[in-house]
Design a protein around this motif. Sequence first.
Motif, PDB file in Angstrom:
ATOM      1  N   PRO A 175      -5.889   0.406   3.760  1.00 44.66           N
ATOM      2  CA  PRO A 175      -5.673   1.458   2.758  1.00 44.66           C
ATOM      3  C   PRO A 175      -6.258   2.814   3.135  1.00 44.66           C
ATOM      4  O   PRO A 175      -5.675   3.843   2.814  1.00 44.66           O
ATOM      5  CB  PRO A 175      -6.345   0.896   1.500  1.00 44.66           C
ATOM      6  CG  PRO A 175      -7.268  -0.172   1.962  1.00 44.66           C
ATOM      7  CD  PRO A 175      -6.649  -0.728   3.201  1.00 44.66           C
ATOM      8  N   LEU A 176      -7.383   2.847   3.821  1.00 41.93           N
ATOM      9  CA  LEU A 176      -8.008   4.144   4.088  1.00 41.93           C
ATOM     10  C   LEU A 176      -7.616   4.743   5.432  1.00 41.93           C
ATOM     11  O   LEU A 176      -7.595   5.958   5.591  1.00 41.93           O
ATOM     12  CB  LEU A 176      -9.542   4.035   4.040  1.00 41.93           C
ATOM     13  CG  LEU A 176     -10.182   3.795   2.671  1.00 41.93           C
ATOM     14  CD1 LEU A 176     -11.690   3.918   2.784  1.00 41.93           C
ATOM     15  CD2 LEU A 176      -9.644   4.784   1.637  1.00 41.93           C
ATOM     16  N   LEU A 177      -7.365   3.906   6.417  1.00 46.74           N
ATOM     17  CA  LEU A 177      -7.189   4.417   7.775  1.00 46.74           C
ATOM     18  C   LEU A 177      -5.806   4.137   8.352  1.00 46.74           C
ATOM     19  O   LEU A 177      -5.478   4.623   9.432  1.00 46.74           O
ATOM     20  CB  LEU A 177      -8.242   3.800   8.711  1.00 46.74           C
ATOM     21  CG  LEU A 177      -9.700   3.910   8.251  1.00 46.74           C
ATOM     22  CD1 LEU A 177     -10.587   3.043   9.127  1.00 46.74           C
ATOM     23  CD2 LEU A 177     -10.153   5.357   8.294  1.00 46.74           C
ATOM     24  N   GLY A 178      -5.035   3.333   7.666  1.00 42.49           N
ATOM     25  CA  GLY A 178      -3.708   2.997   8.190  1.00 42.49           C
ATOM     26  C   GLY A 178      -3.746   2.140   9.436  1.00 42.49           C
ATOM     27  O   GLY A 178      -2.794   2.095  10.205  1.00 42.49           O
ATOM     28  N   PHE A 551       3.238  10.000   6.205  1.00 40.48           N
ATOM     29  CA  PHE A 551       3.769   8.837   6.911  1.00 40.48           C
ATOM     30  C   PHE A 551       5.270   8.947   7.158  1.00 40.48           C
ATOM     31  O   PHE A 551       6.000   9.495   6.346  1.00 40.48           O
ATOM     32  CB  PHE A 551       3.518   7.552   6.097  1.00 40.48           C
ATOM     33  CG  PHE A 551       2.062   7.183   5.961  1.00 40.48           C
ATOM     34  CD1 PHE A 551       1.236   7.140   7.077  1.00 40.48           C
ATOM     35  CD2 PHE A 551       1.516   6.865   4.720  1.00 40.48           C
ATOM     36  CE1 PHE A 551      -0.106   6.787   6.963  1.00 40.48           C
ATOM     37  CE2 PHE A 551       0.178   6.515   4.602  1.00 40.48           C
ATOM     38  CZ  PHE A 551      -0.637   6.474   5.717  1.00 40.48           C
ATOM     39  N   ASP A 552       5.703   8.413   8.291  1.00 42.30           N
ATOM     40  CA  ASP A 552       7.112   8.078   8.485  1.00 42.30           C
ATOM     41  C   ASP A 552       7.302   6.745   7.757  1.00 42.30           C
ATOM     42  O   ASP A 552       6.730   5.732   8.148  1.00 42.30           O
ATOM     43  CB  ASP A 552       7.400   7.925   9.979  1.00 42.30           C
ATOM     44  CG  ASP A 552       8.803   7.386  10.263  1.00 42.30           C
ATOM     45  OD1 ASP A 552       9.485   6.937   9.312  1.00 42.30           O
ATOM     46  OD2 ASP A 552       9.205   7.410  11.429  1.00 42.30           O
ATOM     47  N   TRP A 553       8.095   6.762   6.694  1.00 43.04           N
ATOM     48  CA  TRP A 553       8.119   5.602   5.797  1.00 43.04           C
ATOM     49  C   TRP A 553       8.970   4.440   6.296  1.00 43.04           C
ATOM     50  O   TRP A 553       9.041   3.400   5.645  1.00 43.04           O
ATOM     51  CB  TRP A 553       8.593   6.038   4.406  1.00 43.04           C
ATOM     52  CG  TRP A 553       7.585   6.900   3.722  1.00 43.04           C
ATOM     53  CD1 TRP A 553       7.682   8.227   3.450  1.00 43.04           C
ATOM     54  CD2 TRP A 553       6.284   6.493   3.238  1.00 43.04           C
ATOM     55  NE1 TRP A 553       6.531   8.676   2.831  1.00 43.04           N
ATOM     56  CE2 TRP A 553       5.662   7.634   2.686  1.00 43.04           C
ATOM     57  CE3 TRP A 553       5.595   5.276   3.227  1.00 43.04           C
ATOM     58  CZ2 TRP A 553       4.382   7.601   2.129  1.00 43.04           C
ATOM     59  CZ3 TRP A 553       4.327   5.234   2.681  1.00 43.04           C
ATOM     60  CH2 TRP A 553       3.733   6.383   2.139  1.00 43.04           C
ATOM     61  N   ARG A 554       9.637   4.631   7.446  1.00 43.02           N
ATOM     62  CA  ARG A 554      10.484   3.526   7.896  1.00 43.02           C
ATOM     63  C   ARG A 554       9.660   2.304   8.261  1.00 43.02           C
ATOM     64  O   ARG A 554       8.741   2.374   9.081  1.00 43.02           O
ATOM     65  CB  ARG A 554      11.331   3.961   9.090  1.00 43.02           C
ATOM     66  CG  ARG A 554      12.587   4.682   8.647  1.00 43.02           C
ATOM     67  CD  ARG A 554      13.313   5.241   9.819  1.00 43.02           C
ATOM     68  NE  ARG A 554      12.524   6.271  10.484  1.00 43.02           N
ATOM     69  CZ  ARG A 554      12.975   6.991  11.488  1.00 43.02           C
ATOM     70  NH1 ARG A 554      14.169   6.766  11.968  1.00 43.02           N
ATOM     71  NH2 ARG A 554      12.213   7.911  12.030  1.00 43.02           N
ATOM     72  N   ARG A 555      10.028   1.180   7.689  1.00 43.32           N
ATOM     73  CA  ARG A 555       9.359  -0.075   7.986  1.00 43.32           C
ATOM     74  C   ARG A 555       9.915  -0.678   9.270  1.00 43.32           C
ATOM     75  O   ARG A 555      11.112  -0.607   9.518  1.00 43.32           O
ATOM     76  CB  ARG A 555       9.602  -1.070   6.844  1.00 43.32           C
ATOM     77  CG  ARG A 555       8.567  -1.015   5.769  1.00 43.32           C
ATOM     78  CD  ARG A 555       7.281  -1.705   6.231  1.00 43.32           C
ATOM     79  NE  ARG A 555       6.466  -1.994   5.076  1.00 43.32           N
ATOM     80  CZ  ARG A 555       5.856  -3.160   4.870  1.00 43.32           C
ATOM     81  NH1 ARG A 555       5.947  -4.137   5.745  1.00 43.32           N
ATOM     82  NH2 ARG A 555       5.134  -3.344   3.793  1.00 43.32           N
TER      83      ARG A 555
ATOM     84  N   SER B 493       0.256   2.974   4.572  1.00 41.43           N
ATOM     85  CA  SER B 493       0.944   3.098   5.857  1.00 41.43           C
ATOM     86  C   SER B 493       1.889   1.925   6.071  1.00 41.43           C
ATOM     87  O   SER B 493       1.467   0.766   6.072  1.00 41.43           O
ATOM     88  CB  SER B 493      -0.078   3.132   6.992  1.00 41.43           C
ATOM     89  OG  SER B 493       0.567   2.790   8.207  1.00 41.43           O
ATOM     90  N   PRO B 494       3.174   2.187   6.263  1.00 46.53           N
ATOM     91  CA  PRO B 494       4.123   1.087   6.487  1.00 46.53           C
ATOM     92  C   PRO B 494       3.780   0.262   7.729  1.00 46.53           C
ATOM     93  O   PRO B 494       4.003  -0.950   7.756  1.00 46.53           O
ATOM     94  CB  PRO B 494       5.470   1.785   6.633  1.00 46.53           C
ATOM     95  CG  PRO B 494       5.196   3.235   6.781  1.00 46.53           C
ATOM     96  CD  PRO B 494       3.831   3.501   6.262  1.00 46.53           C
ATOM     97  N   ASP B 495       3.212   0.898   8.737  1.00 48.16           N
ATOM     98  CA  ASP B 495       2.844   0.140   9.941  1.00 48.16           C
ATOM     99  C   ASP B 495       1.688  -0.817   9.650  1.00 48.16           C
ATOM    100  O   ASP B 495       1.695  -1.973  10.069  1.00 48.16           O
ATOM    101  CB  ASP B 495       2.437   1.091  11.069  1.00 48.16           C
ATOM    102  CG  ASP B 495       3.540   2.076  11.400  1.00 48.16           C
ATOM    103  OD1 ASP B 495       4.717   1.751  11.188  1.00 48.16           O
ATOM    104  OD2 ASP B 495       3.208   3.181  11.867  1.00 48.16           O
ATOM    105  N   ALA B 496       0.685  -0.302   8.948  1.00 45.93           N
ATOM    106  CA  ALA B 496      -0.458  -1.161   8.626  1.00 45.93           C
ATOM    107  C   ALA B 496      -0.009  -2.343   7.774  1.00 45.93           C
ATOM    108  O   ALA B 496      -0.471  -3.478   7.972  1.00 45.93           O
ATOM    109  CB  ALA B 496      -1.540  -0.353   7.909  1.00 45.93           C
ATOM    110  N   MET B 497       0.912  -2.100   6.841  1.00 47.09           N
ATOM    111  CA  MET B 497       1.393  -3.208   6.009  1.00 47.09           C
ATOM    112  C   MET B 497       2.134  -4.244   6.855  1.00 47.09           C
ATOM    113  O   MET B 497       1.961  -5.445   6.673  1.00 47.09           O
ATOM    114  CB  MET B 497       2.304  -2.673   4.896  1.00 47.09           C
ATOM    115  CG  MET B 497       1.579  -1.862   3.829  1.00 47.09           C
ATOM    116  SD  MET B 497       0.201  -2.754   3.022  1.00 47.09           S
ATOM    117  CE  MET B 497      -1.202  -2.119   3.957  1.00 47.09           C
TER     118      MET B 497
END
Lengths: 556, 556
Positions: A175-178, A551-555, B493-497
């Motif tokens: 959550p804080l650092l990605g 963020f680039d939101w693409r998953r 962050s989508p990447d972190a998720m």
Amino acid sequence: MEGRDPKSEEPVHFDTHPDRYKHWRIESPPEYEGAVARLVMNVPEDGGLRPGYILKLNSYDLGVDIELADALQRIRFERPAVKAIEIRSGKDRIFCSGANIYMLGSSTHAFKVNFCKFTNETRLYLEEMSADSGISSVAALNGTASGGGYELAISCDEIVLPDDGSSAVSLPEAPLLGVLPGTGGLTRLVDKRKIRRDLADTFSTLAEGVRGKRAVEWGLVDEAPPKPQFEGAVKKRLQAMASRSRRKPFKPMELLPIEAKRSSTGAEYKYVSLTLDPKARTGTLTVRAPEGAEPKTPAELTTAGCSAWAVRAFRELDDALLDLRFNHPTIGTIALETRGDPARVLAVDAMLASNLDDGLVREVVLHMKRVCKRLDVTARSFFALVEPGSCFAGSLLELALGADRTYMKDSEDEPVTIALSQLNAGALPMGNGLSRLQSRFLREPERVTRALETKGPIDTKTALALGLVTFAPDDIDWDDEIRIAFEERASLSPDAMTGMEASLRFGGPETLETKIFGRLSAWQNWIFVRPNAVGEKGALSLYGQPERPEFDWRRT
Amino acid sequence: MEGRDPKSEEPVHFDTHPDRYKHWRIESPPEYEGAVARLVMNVPEDGGLRPGYILKLNSYDLGVDIELADALQRIRFERPAVKAIEIRSGKDRIFCSGANIYMLGSSTHAFKVNFCKFTNETRLYLEEMSADSGISSVAALNGTASGGGYELAISCDEIVLPDDGSSAVSLPEAPLLGVLPGTGGLTRLVDKRKIRRDLADTFSTLAEGVRGKRAVEWGLVDEAPPKPQFEGAVKKRLQAMASRSRRKPFKPMELLPIEAKRSSTGAEYKYVSLTLDPKARTGTLTVRAPEGAEPKTPAELTTAGCSAWAVRAFRELDDALLDLRFNHPTIGTIALETRGDPARVLAVDAMLASNLDDGLVREVVLHMKRVCKRLDVTARSFFALVEPGSCFAGSLLELALGADRTYMKDSEDEPVTIALSQLNAGALPMGNGLSRLQSRFLREPERVTRALETKGPIDTKTALALGLVTFAPDDIDWDDEIRIAFEERASLSPDAMTGMEASLRFGGPETLETKIFGRLSAWQNWIFVRPNAVGEKGALSLYGQPERPEFDWRRT
């Protein structure tokens, strides 16, 4: 982000001593009569290994972890009476806040990855002490443990957290650092503490963490007593650990400083040489056999101390591997060589193998095991070269079995042999729990027995038939074939080689350990190069600044 | 490299039919009397799913693989007599040269990753057909199989390669492209075929590959007969497979086209709705219970055909998941909902569970299993919402157990319940080989039995006590708590998720399948964003051009 680590030119050294520690103290609380070592973490803000960041709130950098690794090693060898370890903070209200973010943010990708690998190895050492050496550990969280702080705690056998309304455990990386709790955190949540995946998911996205009773309910800590009962609860657990330990007594072995002549093109130790060719991006790592008399009994081993070959050669090899990882990042392909009399290696192995119930011998063999595992997860291509004069026998044969390939000269003129010892039969397992022979022969497990039953020196043709070596060029072809193999390997994408080796080296079963290095670390490495973490607007880059990440939101 | 895939705006659709195939033919060679289906790959160069690349040498793109996946599914349902599959090329001298490099080079990172995931799923389906359905497969390599071509071959049970002096198998990804054989290649080398790691290392860096007898010796293929004996060898293997198959006979079930109303904000099917909120980057995936009478016997299931709820609802769910992956990349957080009468779901489950030895029922349940696994490896956050009117029962409860979290309303006014069925007891295992209940309760395995023994509707408090749901907000808190949960998740962050979910969803044992998705894919994803592969001077970007790639030589 590459090339940004401050003073990256200065080599990192791993040899240290409690007298020089800046961050840790090893205490021996009198009430346990020597059975408990207390490791106290008290990181000075200006104690960073490199300039450019402040180690606030007991956050750590590589320098802090080098001391922890040293302390654990010394407890094994120098403090045989220790049967339990307490890890706590020397600061009020904070146990440890994890890896320093500004240090991470200002480091190269290669450094970040290798830093995480080293800290992962050190945390696994805590678990190995418990599993194999009878030294269990309690994380006494006298304050909040966040991020890498909780990852350190979860590497201990048991965790005690005071229920004081403020002390929490947390993994705020995502959550804080990605980024991920990549020092084993996510893996240990579900695979060590076996926390329910939905609770682990919630916990890993909750920046403020979890306190008190809920932390116990979710399985994040073992006990959360009210503050006044905290010390008593920790003590009770340490006493129980010490009393159930089966650690064998032995006389302490002092670990003297590692002697090395270092230069920009390698390092020269008594039994180990690391010689680099920066232009070719290759190197040679040579391990030499004992030269004189080695201990024939555990008592003689005690007398010889850390100058015994079995200790010294492997400490030097360990140091050389770390030197390679941190100080020579562009050297991608390494020749593994050995020199000396294989009979002397086999004599050492025989002594060790027949005294595995001795406390000190046990530690020496476990140390060998750890060094071989350090080789397994070192992201360089290793080709073992078996030539006249080499001594790939027993414990040193593990280097060839751990290599990506082995070339053995098929010489008409000079004898070339390898040999096995009892130590190849399972005393030096890989992270997947199998011996290197077992990992090699997943397809034909009967070949493990066949190899172990082959007594005495094994010549090239037999070694090839047994499947113990990859290629056997003859005298005429040897030089060209080796030269071409190294040139070709050194020409390939270093990233592709790292990913390929990580995939091919660990066939068969998975363990907590292989999951951390092969799976969690791979995801973390991916995230560590993504703009969402390390780009200009990435969460890791912007940490501590008023600006919000974009963020680039693409998953994916 | 982001945003470069040509016509990326055009949605990809996954529903197809042999009448519309461009790349594959399903043949039924008369000599096997219906027991063998021959899949012939013959990719037209101009048959790409998108413009901008030419599908030379039987290379493939997503469109080719969509047809293969469809063909395998149809063989399962529409051709119950088939007991073995032959995969071969319709071209001379080339079996398949793998994923098209120019397609990869011009695709976004997100597309590359999802393309590889889909092709991985399809190859695993081949192995599942062999393991669970009695349909084994032979890769008849009538020409060279390189890269993804060999990865397709190694997904078959057996591989025959003619020893003709030219046909080879190869994995040239690392040496030629600086990426990995990431469609399971590296994993299957050491974990499926259990090839010695040093030989696997050599093979994976040898661009020209390995031919004939050596390919057999190394374990890369099962047989390399001289060209004139090639067809006979393939035939013999297919006949042996067909004769030892235990596939149960049943009447064919035709798979009719999936009916969907699609828009930019989702898709509406008979039993499934996908509703997206692009601005919030969230969506809702709803599955509805049967509405009318459902088959009470396997015979009635045959009559109902693919309009039976158990088939239709899960085909629609599968399609919606793929739609989400490929056509809505920025929708990161999904509410999983169900609507309808749980008793109707449980009745379907009961019929299926008591007829698992029926050939058609078996295929229906295996299909449900595959769809649930598609959910497990979909890189989106899933929160299941259990509310009044929902029907998370039995097979649909698997969606909640597969979700990252489950919120169940604790309502005073309206009943909210979940329920288990026999299908939760192991008929729908995850990729790690465990049921979702077993994966959930690694820490307290006795809870699996406790949950399965709880008959009838389970109310919110009991579900919470059983550990089957994560949180149970009451009527007053529900709206706010759900809103905040989604807002928070969608902000991360989508990447972190993605990395976090990949780590937390698969606790416990590892299998070939989890190793491919969790380990090999993670390394490949890392390499897919590294400049050494996809930068301007990267190996993947420069493939086919005279310029040599330039690497950053630092190893990580």
